[in-house]
Design an enzyme around this catalytic site. Structure first.
Site, PDB file in Angstrom:
ATOM      1  N   TYR A   1       0.838  -1.202   0.000  1.00  0.00           N
ATOM      2  CA  TYR A   1       0.000   0.000   0.000  1.00  0.00           C
ATOM      3  C   TYR A   1       0.874   1.255   0.000  1.00  0.00           C
ATOM      4  CZ  TYR A   1      -3.771   3.154   1.497  1.00  0.00           C
ATOM      5  OH  TYR A   1      -4.693   4.174   1.589  1.00  0.00           O
TER       6      TYR A   1
ATOM      7  N   TRP B   1      -9.050  -0.807  -1.869  1.00  0.00           N
ATOM      8  CA  TRP B   1      -9.905  -1.487  -0.886  1.00  0.00           C
ATOM      9  C   TRP B   1      -9.343  -2.854  -0.518  1.00  0.00           C
ATOM     10  CZ3 TRP B   1     -12.552   0.275   2.763  1.00  0.00           C
ATOM     11  CH2 TRP B   1     -13.561  -0.442   3.393  1.00  0.00           C
TER      12      TRP B   1
ATOM     13  N   TRP C   1      -9.028   2.824  -9.066  1.00  0.00           N
ATOM     14  CA  TRP C   1      -8.055   3.041  -7.982  1.00  0.00           C
ATOM     15  C   TRP C   1      -8.678   2.677  -6.634  1.00  0.00           C
ATOM     16  CZ3 TRP C   1      -2.996   4.099  -7.203  1.00  0.00           C
ATOM     17  CH2 TRP C   1      -2.612   4.604  -5.953  1.00  0.00           C
TER      18      TRP C   1
ATOM     19  N   HIS D   1       1.489   4.249  -3.013  1.00  0.00           N
ATOM     20  CA  HIS D   1       1.316   5.680  -2.770  1.00  0.00           C
ATOM     21  C   HIS D   1       2.580   6.493  -3.048  1.00  0.00           C
ATOM     22  CE1 HIS D   1      -2.535   4.565  -1.143  1.00  0.00           C
ATOM     23  NE2 HIS D   1      -2.853   5.849  -1.171  1.00  0.00           N
TER      24      HIS D   1
END
Length: 113
Positions: free
Chosen positions: A20, A85, A80, A24
């Site tokens: 994750y 999720w 996205w 980012h």
């Protein structure tokens, strides 16, 4: 300018959390543009364990309803969000399906009673 603070939990899995964070480091250009187009001028995300904390500063005209409508009409944003999720989970107290939850400010050093 408005400021909002939001919280969200990640799934408590070190490999997923690392992935994750990696995603980012290079968000899709269309996602960055959709954030700016919604009137968000500053967005910072912090993490402690699997808890995320986001600070957003926005133009005065910003609204979550307008942002949600823009996001719903944008297939790239929908893609996205679906991808993200898989790393995220509802924070305790969130409504079913609710991701980022707006936090209430309970103290400000700058404001007096």
């Amino acid at each position: 300018m408005k400021r909002y603070c939001l919280a969200l939990d990640l799934k408590d899995d070190p490999a997923l959390i690392a992935e994750y964070e990696q995603r980012h480091q290079a968000i899709w250009p269309e996602i960055r543009q959709s954030i700016l187009d919604a009137g968000i001028t500053v967005m910072d995300i912090y993490r402690f364990g699997n808890r995320l904390f986001m600070i957003m500063e926005t133009e005065d005209s910003f609204s979550f309803e307008k942002k949600a409508a823009m996001d719903k009409a944008n297939p790239t944003v929908q893609e996205w969000e679906q991808l993200m999720w898989q790393y995220q989970q509802e924070i305790p107290g969130a409504q079913p399906g609710e991701k980022w939850v707006v936090m209430d400010r309970m103290f400000s050093l700058q404001e007096k009673d």
